[in-house]
Design an enzyme around this catalytic site. Sequence first.
Site, PDB file in Angstrom:
ATOM      1  N   ASP A 198       0.870  -1.171   0.000  1.00 40.89           N
ATOM      2  CA  ASP A 198       0.000   0.000   0.000  1.00 40.89           C
ATOM      3  C   ASP A 198       0.910   1.224   0.000  1.00 40.89           C
ATOM      4  OD1 ASP A 198      -1.543   2.196   0.638  1.00 40.89           O
ATOM      5  OD2 ASP A 198      -2.517   1.299   2.378  1.00 40.89           O
ATOM      6  N   GLN A 201       0.737   6.445   1.061  1.00 47.87           N
ATOM      7  CA  GLN A 201       1.486   7.469   1.792  1.00 47.87           C
ATOM      8  C   GLN A 201       2.971   7.438   1.440  1.00 47.87           C
ATOM      9  OE1 GLN A 201      -0.178   9.626   3.507  1.00 47.87           O
ATOM     10  NE2 GLN A 201      -2.132   8.570   3.654  1.00 47.87           N
ATOM     11  N   LYS A 224      -3.499  12.047  -3.401  1.00 51.16           N
ATOM     12  CA  LYS A 224      -2.580  12.337  -2.304  1.00 51.16           C
ATOM     13  C   LYS A 224      -1.252  12.892  -2.809  1.00 51.16           C
ATOM     14  CE  LYS A 224      -4.569   8.659   0.574  1.00 51.16           C
ATOM     15  NZ  LYS A 224      -5.257   9.464   1.597  1.00 51.16           N
TER      16      LYS A 224
END
Length: 406
Positions: A198, A201, A224
């Site tokens: 993932d 971030q 993001k």
Amino acid sequence: MDVKAIREQFPILNQEVNGHPLVYLDSSATSQKPISVIEALDKYYRESNSNVHRGVHTLGNRATDLYEGAREKVRAFIHAKSTAEIIFTRGTTTSINTVAWSYARANLKEGDEIVITPMEHHSNIIPWQQAAKATGATLKYIPLQEDGTISLDDVKEIVTPQTKVVAITHVSNVLGTVNPIKEIAAIAHENGAVIVVDGAQGAPHMEVDVQDLNVDFYAFSGHKMCAPTGIGVLYGKRELLENMEPVEFGGEMIDFVNLYDSTWKELPWKFEGGTPIIAGAIGLGAAIDFLKEVGQDNILEHEKKLAAYAMEKMREIDGITIYGPEERAALVTFNLEEVHPHDTATVLDAEGIAVRAGHHCAQPLMKWLDVTATARASFYLYNTEEDVDRLVQGLLRAKEYFGDVF
């Protein structure tokens, strides 16, 4: 890195909220968009709006070139071997679900193991819970250390020859922990497992080289990293993607359709059924151009300094608890003693300061922290030490206000 010049590229920051200049500290939830991305979207809709891959007319060819050009920008951005390994999706959630549905359900059976961590976002927990239920596989967790990191010794103990999938976040959206993905990938491969990362971030904040990390799948979202909402990426090694079935069926992804059977297009298009997210992909390409011009190394260095400065200043506040390790990504998750994080965020908003409050789609991690919710300030390339100073001042006001109340 000229942060003042960078801030001028983000028109949304030039406003007042509740009578105060906006301080935006919620980029881990979604980043703001620079003028170049906004203009790329506007230009596409004004000059090239058409469907892709279907027509032979000029607008269709323009749109296709822009869309596939964005795919090449993504390939270069994460250092993939081929654009065939770059699948456009709606975001990280869709990307991970694609792997959980298409790869995991076809390759897992009873007795197999899926290994994850308690720090995962719900989008990297629930798909694996469902895959385990559907296949009879067992879900296992790598324990967290006291500071919210993971030990490679624990990884070696938990990952076994029965492990078929290791799914882990690159960077925790709550703790700021940066996981040693390259080392974990090596452990996974030694045991015959694939690793799914993932990167929601990770990709916005640091250089990502999927070949050097040797990950099998890497997922991230455009919104993001200065791109529009609704566009994301699934990277997968070509040999794995070739043997996976699509999860959405319809137009665009087919080769031939007969009355009782059909065949699929080659990669990457067999995973992109229906009209794709054309404008979003073009916006993502523009965002990548912007980030590369600033420089990922420059962004990472700037954010490290901001996070360190924020932790130093916030620790001067009595009664504050900061969660996560010392070495971290550009976010600080915290609570004020005897103040609910939603109340903290409300007071900050009255001062024009935007932070996130809640469980951050990480309820198992909240349970591990022994809290129901936290507040989170997250930083990006357009934030400054002055933003941190405003945050600290706002927290002192919240502490004073609720101290008077109680």
